[in-house]
Design a protein around this motif. Sequence first.
Motif, PDB file in Angstrom:
ATOM      1  N   VAL A  93       0.843  -1.204   0.000  1.00 56.92           N
ATOM      2  CA  VAL A  93       0.000   0.000   0.000  1.00 56.92           C
ATOM      3  C   VAL A  93       0.877   1.252   0.000  1.00 56.92           C
ATOM      4  CG1 VAL A  93      -1.752   1.291   1.302  1.00 56.92           C
ATOM      5  CG2 VAL A  93      -1.875  -1.221   1.167  1.00 56.92           C
ATOM      6  N   LEU A  94       1.912   1.208   0.819  1.00 57.57           N
ATOM      7  CA  LEU A  94       2.853   2.332   0.898  1.00 57.57           C
ATOM      8  C   LEU A  94       3.479   2.609  -0.479  1.00 57.57           C
ATOM      9  CD1 LEU A  94       4.166   4.216   3.009  1.00 57.57           C
ATOM     10  CD2 LEU A  94       5.944   2.498   3.307  1.00 57.57           C
ATOM     11  N   ASN A  95       3.916   1.549  -1.143  1.00 60.71           N
ATOM     12  CA  ASN A  95       4.503   1.708  -2.478  1.00 60.71           C
ATOM     13  C   ASN A  95       3.493   2.306  -3.449  1.00 60.71           C
ATOM     14  OD1 ASN A  95       6.776   0.514  -1.428  1.00 60.71           O
ATOM     15  ND2 ASN A  95       6.489  -1.453  -2.473  1.00 60.71           N
ATOM     16  N   ALA A  96       2.234   1.856  -3.340  1.00 60.84           N
ATOM     17  CA  ALA A  96       1.203   2.352  -4.240  1.00 60.84           C
ATOM     18  C   ALA A  96       0.923   3.831  -3.979  1.00 60.84           C
ATOM     19  CB  ALA A  96      -0.083   1.534  -4.086  1.00 60.84           C
ATOM     20  N   VAL A  97       0.976   4.224  -2.732  1.00 57.74           N
ATOM     21  CA  VAL A  97       0.772   5.643  -2.403  1.00 57.74           C
ATOM     22  C   VAL A  97       1.924   6.472  -2.969  1.00 57.74           C
ATOM     23  CG1 VAL A  97       0.661   7.348  -0.552  1.00 57.74           C
ATOM     24  CG2 VAL A  97      -0.541   5.172  -0.301  1.00 57.74           C
ATOM     25  N   ALA A  98       3.153   6.047  -2.660  1.00 60.05           N
ATOM     26  CA  ALA A  98       4.328   6.847  -3.029  1.00 60.05           C
ATOM     27  C   ALA A  98       4.569   6.851  -4.531  1.00 60.05           C
ATOM     28  CB  ALA A  98       5.562   6.326  -2.304  1.00 60.05           C
ATOM     29  N   GLY A  99       4.170   5.764  -5.191  1.00 60.69           N
ATOM     30  CA  GLY A  99       4.395   5.676  -6.626  1.00 60.69           C
ATOM     31  C   GLY A  99       5.735   5.061  -6.974  1.00 60.69           C
TER      32      GLY A  99
END
Lengths: 271, 271
Positions: A85-91
């Motif tokens: 989820v963190l990766n998806a937020v940060a891009g």
Amino acid sequence: MTPITVFDPDDPRVAAFRDVKERDLTGRQGLFVAEGEVVLRVLASRASVCAPVSVLIAEKRLEGLREVLERLPSDVPVHVAAQAVLNAVAGFDLHRGILALGRKPNPAEPGALLDRLPERAVVVMACGIGNHDNMGGLFRNAAAFGAGAVLLDPTCCDPFYRKAIRVSVGAVLRTPMATGLEAGSMIDLLQGRGFEVLALTPSADQALAELAPAPRTAILLGSEGPGLPGEIIARCRPVGIRMAGGFDSLNVAATSAVALHHITTAKLAEG
Amino acid sequence: MTPITVFDPDDPRVAAFRDVKERDLTGRQGLFVAEGEVVLRVLASRASVCAPVSVLIAEKRLEGLREVLERLPSDVPVHVAAQAVLNAVAGFDLHRGILALGRKPNPAEPGALLDRLPERAVVVMACGIGNHDNMGGLFRNAAAFGAGAVLLDPTCCDPFYRKAIRVSVGAVLRTPMATGLEAGSMIDLLQGRGFEVLALTPSADQALAELAPAPRTAILLGSEGPGLPGEIIARCRPVGIRMAGGFDSLNVAATSAVALHHITTAKLAEG
């Protein structure tokens, strides 16, 4: 500190961290995004001149960071998310697992900033620094050698860019600074307060190593490519770092470290 | 110099440049890929200790670089491609428009390398440098201050990695070096040849600024995180760079610049 678990990358509570790579470049009304534990520790400390606004961390980092997170003001939300989820937020893949949103300090009035400095002081000034690694390095070195302030001209890149903050190991968040000042005005301000302004330039006759610094000294650093304009150098004391033949090339951050070390350790000039 | 125009990213003549980001990490039998005009100029110069093997440039760069390209040995092929083809070969947007393939020098016998140094000499040694920016910065500083050699332990990253070469502004290609040496062996080799080995470590009692260097001096730099192991420091003369309270943190490349500047400009110790 009550962690808020986030499951959806589109959760509006973490919207400030969305696609942070792209947004870094656009600026955002007095806010900045920082990353990594070292920087979070500075932001949560009393040394910071910036207010923490919000935090987003990977679940796996929560326990290890609890002691730092507890030091944040209680109204700063701590969001926790799975790494994906963190990766998806940060891009991008955020291996460090830590993002923090902070608020830049109110712009300092440069004269007032300098008026607060003691009788013996060093100030770093820079013109045209376009590379965020170099900007971060400048701030790290300014902090390491106890510079009282950093002054930046309008052609410098933003020190609150994520990478500059990271390279500075948080020094950007704790160093008094003034930005957007023309070089000529900076020189006026400093000389009016008894600072000797040294323009670092390879062509100078005066070698840094042989210079007895004044009790109040400012160093002026130019851009990585063309260096400082001649008319600016003419208003300062030009000083050069002696190098080996055929390779008179030192990175601007390295230049600042060499100059600050000399100025803070050399015997002062006779009054 | 007769440019060879390449239309197909899969052309086997430019296979060495394919997906260079990924390949950088895997090593390749004595070859390296470098990028950018500054580095190409070093590779084409007599100062280089590396042989150029092949070049791939964007069409738009050909005229501007002709004078440099003419200096390459005539058996070095110069491939020219449209920017889109170049990007497809490299696997990313190669704004600089210049890639060069080179051959690393044969591994130097470290004793022989040191035997060639003059009576007054400075050597840079490093252990555990894992960051290519820092590795490039070390080499740039070593060249700027005329270090006679760079010695690297087996836990250092590869200085011939593309980014390290770029950050070094080509110094990696022209600096005599030996790699893969254990720290203890490096110290033996240097001390056996009359070098005083300074271990740079924040905890040292001896301040760098107050040190009168020996005519033959080596500086030993540790990794960015843990620094040098105690048993290695114990075999050297520990030296520290004095910093401001609360921020005893200097990047390893900046440390090398500060130390090399002091050693190359300070009054020598009395024999």
